[in-house]
Design an enzyme around this catalytic site. Structure first.
Site, PDB file in Angstrom:
ATOM      1  N   HIS A   1     -14.582  -0.737   5.696  1.00  0.00           N
ATOM      2  CA  HIS A   1     -13.462  -1.423   6.341  1.00  0.00           C
ATOM      3  C   HIS A   1     -13.870  -2.005   7.698  1.00  0.00           C
ATOM      4  O   HIS A   1     -14.719  -1.450   8.400  1.00  0.00           O
ATOM      5  CB  HIS A   1     -12.348  -0.399   6.536  1.00  0.00           C
ATOM      6  CG  HIS A   1     -11.036  -0.978   6.956  1.00  0.00           C
ATOM      7  ND1 HIS A   1     -10.614  -0.967   8.263  1.00  0.00           N
ATOM      8  CD2 HIS A   1     -10.056  -1.574   6.238  1.00  0.00           C
ATOM      9  CE1 HIS A   1      -9.410  -1.516   8.334  1.00  0.00           C
ATOM     10  NE2 HIS A   1      -9.051  -1.898   7.119  1.00  0.00           N
TER      11      HIS A   1
ATOM     12  N   GLU B   1     -16.176   5.328   2.646  1.00  0.00           N
ATOM     13  CA  GLU B   1     -14.757   5.499   2.368  1.00  0.00           C
ATOM     14  C   GLU B   1     -14.612   6.325   1.105  1.00  0.00           C
ATOM     15  O   GLU B   1     -15.559   6.455   0.334  1.00  0.00           O
ATOM     16  CB  GLU B   1     -14.101   4.124   2.180  1.00  0.00           C
ATOM     17  CG  GLU B   1     -14.123   3.314   3.452  1.00  0.00           C
ATOM     18  CD  GLU B   1     -13.498   1.923   3.312  1.00  0.00           C
ATOM     19  OE1 GLU B   1     -12.705   1.708   2.389  1.00  0.00           O
ATOM     20  OE2 GLU B   1     -13.823   1.069   4.154  1.00  0.00           O
TER      21      GLU B   1
ATOM     22  N   HIS C   1      -7.249   5.128   1.441  1.00  0.00           N
ATOM     23  CA  HIS C   1      -6.621   4.790   0.160  1.00  0.00           C
ATOM     24  C   HIS C   1      -6.615   5.956  -0.834  1.00  0.00           C
ATOM     25  O   HIS C   1      -6.051   5.832  -1.919  1.00  0.00           O
ATOM     26  CB  HIS C   1      -7.335   3.596  -0.488  1.00  0.00           C
ATOM     27  CG  HIS C   1      -7.168   2.333   0.289  1.00  0.00           C
ATOM     28  ND1 HIS C   1      -6.044   1.560   0.216  1.00  0.00           N
ATOM     29  CD2 HIS C   1      -7.981   1.744   1.199  1.00  0.00           C
ATOM     30  CE1 HIS C   1      -6.161   0.522   1.034  1.00  0.00           C
ATOM     31  NE2 HIS C   1      -7.335   0.612   1.640  1.00  0.00           N
TER      32      HIS C   1
ATOM     33  N   SER D   1     -11.119  -0.616  -0.374  1.00  0.00           N
ATOM     34  CA  SER D   1      -9.850  -1.339  -0.397  1.00  0.00           C
ATOM     35  C   SER D   1      -9.903  -2.650  -1.180  1.00  0.00           C
ATOM     36  O   SER D   1      -8.865  -3.126  -1.625  1.00  0.00           O
ATOM     37  CB  SER D   1      -9.368  -1.607   1.020  1.00  0.00           C
ATOM     38  OG  SER D   1     -10.366  -2.273   1.758  1.00  0.00           O
TER      39      SER D   1
ATOM     40  N   ASN E   1       0.822  -1.215   0.000  1.00  0.00           N
ATOM     41  CA  ASN E   1       0.000   0.000   0.000  1.00  0.00           C
ATOM     42  C   ASN E   1       0.858   1.269   0.000  1.00  0.00           C
ATOM     43  O   ASN E   1       0.342   2.362   0.184  1.00  0.00           O
ATOM     44  CB  ASN E   1      -0.882   0.050   1.250  1.00  0.00           C
ATOM     45  CG  ASN E   1      -1.918  -1.039   1.261  1.00  0.00           C
ATOM     46  OD1 ASN E   1      -2.450  -1.422   0.225  1.00  0.00           O
ATOM     47  ND2 ASN E   1      -2.219  -1.549   2.445  1.00  0.00           N
TER      48      ASN E   1
ATOM     49  N   LYS F   1      -0.430   4.122   4.320  1.00  0.00           N
ATOM     50  CA  LYS F   1      -0.506   3.820   2.887  1.00  0.00           C
ATOM     51  C   LYS F   1       0.339   4.828   2.099  1.00  0.00           C
ATOM     52  O   LYS F   1       1.552   4.691   2.095  1.00  0.00           O
ATOM     53  CB  LYS F   1      -1.966   3.742   2.484  1.00  0.00           C
ATOM     54  CG  LYS F   1      -2.517   2.413   3.041  1.00  0.00           C
ATOM     55  CD  LYS F   1      -3.948   2.345   3.345  1.00  0.00           C
ATOM     56  CE  LYS F   1      -4.230   1.028   4.046  1.00  0.00           C
ATOM     57  NZ  LYS F   1      -5.372   1.075   4.944  1.00  0.00           N
TER      58      LYS F   1
ATOM     59  N   ASP G   1     -13.695   7.918   5.498  1.00  0.00           N
ATOM     60  CA  ASP G   1     -12.387   7.325   5.740  1.00  0.00           C
ATOM     61  C   ASP G   1     -11.676   7.276   4.389  1.00  0.00           C
ATOM     62  O   ASP G   1     -12.072   6.523   3.499  1.00  0.00           O
ATOM     63  CB  ASP G   1     -12.587   5.915   6.328  1.00  0.00           C
ATOM     64  CG  ASP G   1     -11.277   5.145   6.485  1.00  0.00           C
ATOM     65  OD1 ASP G   1     -10.249   5.563   5.929  1.00  0.00           O
ATOM     66  OD2 ASP G   1     -11.307   4.098   7.168  1.00  0.00           O
TER      67      ASP G   1
HETATM   68  C1  LIG Z   1      -5.875   0.559   6.190  1.00  0.00           C
HETATM   69  C2  LIG Z   1      -7.220   1.060   6.546  1.00  0.00           C
HETATM   70  C3  LIG Z   1      -7.556   1.431   7.855  1.00  0.00           C
HETATM   71  C4  LIG Z   1      -6.648   1.161   9.007  1.00  0.00           C
HETATM   72  O1  LIG Z   1      -5.644   2.105   9.102  1.00  0.00           O
HETATM   73  P1  LIG Z   1      -4.351   1.720   9.946  1.00  0.00           P
HETATM   74  O2  LIG Z   1      -3.686   3.033  10.132  1.00  0.00           O
HETATM   75  O3  LIG Z   1      -3.578   0.761   9.137  1.00  0.00           O
HETATM   76  O4  LIG Z   1      -4.841   1.148  11.243  1.00  0.00           O
HETATM   77  C5  LIG Z   1      -8.772   2.035   8.069  1.00  0.00           C
HETATM   78  N1  LIG Z   1      -9.651   2.206   7.078  1.00  0.00           N
HETATM   79  C6  LIG Z   1      -9.382   1.829   5.815  1.00  0.00           C
HETATM   80  C7  LIG Z   1     -10.392   2.053   4.755  1.00  0.00           C
HETATM   81  C8  LIG Z   1      -8.166   1.228   5.513  1.00  0.00           C
HETATM   82  O5  LIG Z   1      -7.911   0.826   4.269  1.00  0.00           O
END
Ligand SMILES: *Cc1c(COP(=O)(O)O)cnc(C)c1O
Length: 383
Positions: free
Chosen positions: A133, A175, A207, A179, A47, A236, A204
């Site tokens: 997620h 999101e 990505h 993902s 990522n 990421k 969120d």
């Molecule tokens: C990777 C991810 C997370 C978690 O984030 P971390 O900092 O790795 O704990 C949360 N939400 C989404 C959509 C993700 O892809």
């Protein structure tokens, strides 16, 4: 059933249906190459979208930060753990993304848990995209509020749920980029109907941040919206780890009172905030990394269209190739591995039954030649 019986039976069940998870030890894993057991693979599972995990300026900032501040923050931000480097990085994030405030969290998982727990009460409803997620859905299930899930990226489905009679407040959760499918949410429409319904919108953008939008400001900038709560993560495109929530003054003050993951947890190491700040400077101003990633995505998609596998509509760094059956996906991943390419097979229940896939992630560290080699090997393996 004793504890031991319960644990053994859960493990047995996992083994029986082929979903037993293990970790593999790598000597290297975040960059262009993954090295395991002295074997080097081209890494199509990372990522680290912009190749920031090995950026010289970021590494140097982390080292200098550690020399100045030590390796740990020494406590919760509410006690002694909040340093000037945290404050400066929060300010930098708020300026970049155009929000009044930013609050740092130790991870995206923690940020999502903290926000949903701190905000929602029993009479409330959380309305989340079905493919959200695990950190979001789990937080919502643990909350006393009711959880309703709308059909993935489906605005009428969200609208119908929002219109449903309810007592308390409504929190809409989605999101920026998903993902497993790599597709983008229709954020402009979601923001509009959430606002009309008086709901709070939480996005969120794990990505999307760094990769999409002007100066890498993410999915919300690209679709010209400002959610009430924007979660960005640094594991990421930032190539490191940690997360931040962007919001209004009053929401930030509220979270400082009620977000337990902030209050009862050791703050991020200050040196990490130095490194993240250096990463942000590169992400904002080095357009060439995003350009390279875009070129790699276009190159991969034009080649992959010739494969006997279903290519999804994704325009992002996440390019799933749908294989179908679980075993076929696992076999293809292992054939590719034998040929020197690292990518993961993703199976149900992480994705819907019958859509087992190879999840290819592209980064700015890949060259056009890397992509050509990947495509050639995929042709050979699927012929
Ligand atoms: C990777 C991810 C997370 C978690 O984030 P971390 O900092 O790795 O704990 C949360 N939400 C989404 C959509 C993700 O892809």
């Amino acid at each position: 059933m004793t504890w031991q019986q319960r644990i053994d039976s859960a493990l047995e069940q996992r083994r029986a249906n082929d979903s037993f998870r293990i970790r593999q030890v790598n000597q290297q894993g975040s960059g262009r190459y993954l090295v395991q057991n002295q074997t080097r693979y081209l890494n199509f599972s990372s990522n680290d979208y912009l190749g920031m995990s090995h950026h010289a300026q970021v590494i140097q900032a982390w080292q200098q930060g550690a020399e100045t501040y030590g390796v740990g923050s020494g406590g919760s931000g509410h006690v002694t753990g909040y340093h000037e480097t945290h404050q400066q990085f929060e300010q930098q994030l708020a300026d970049w993304l155009g929000f009044p405030r930013a609050l740092l969290f130790i991870s995206g998982f923690a940020a999502n848990q903290a926000l949903i727990a701190a905000l929602t009460e029993k009479s409330d409803r959380i309305i989340a995209d079905k493919l959200s997620h695990a950190s979001l859905l789990e937080a919502a299930m643990n909350s006393p509020a009711q959880l309703r899930r709308f059909t993935h990226n489906d605005v009428p489905s969200l609208q119908a749920l929002l219109a449903h009679p309810h007592e308390g407040q409504q929190l809409v959760v989605t999101e920026g980029v998903f993902s497993m499918d790599g597709d983008a949410a229709p954020l402009a429409e979601i923001a509009q109907i959430s606002r009309n319904a008086g709901a709070l919108l939480m996005v969120d953008d794990a990505h999307g941040i760094g990769v999409m939008g002007e100066e890498g400001r993410g999915s919300c900038d690209q679709q010209q919206i400002k959610p009430d709560l924007l979660v960005v993560t640094f594991g990421k495109a930032f190539g490191a780890g940690g997360a931040a929530v962007l919001c209004s003054e009053s929401l930030a003050d509220y979270l400082l009172q009620f977000a337990r993951h902030l209050i009862y947890s050791t703050a991020m190491p200050p040196a990490q905030a130095c490194a993240l700040s250096a990463a942000l400077n590169v992400i904002r101003h080095d357009e060439s990394r995003r350009a390279q990633l875009r070129a790699n995505i276009a190159h991969f998609r034009s080649g992959a269209a010739q494969l006997p596998l279903k290519l999804m509509a994704s325009q992002t760094a996440i390019q799933p190739l749908i294989v179908g059956e679980n075993q076929a996906a696992v076999n293809l991943a292992s054939t590719m591995r034998e040929r020197g390419f690292w990518m993961t097979a993703i199976r149900p229940p992480t994705v819907p039954p019958g859509t087992a896939r190879l999840r290819v992630t592209l980064t700015a560290s890949h060259t056009a030649d890397d992509i050509d080699k990947l495509l050639e090997a995929l042709y050979d393996a699927t012929r």
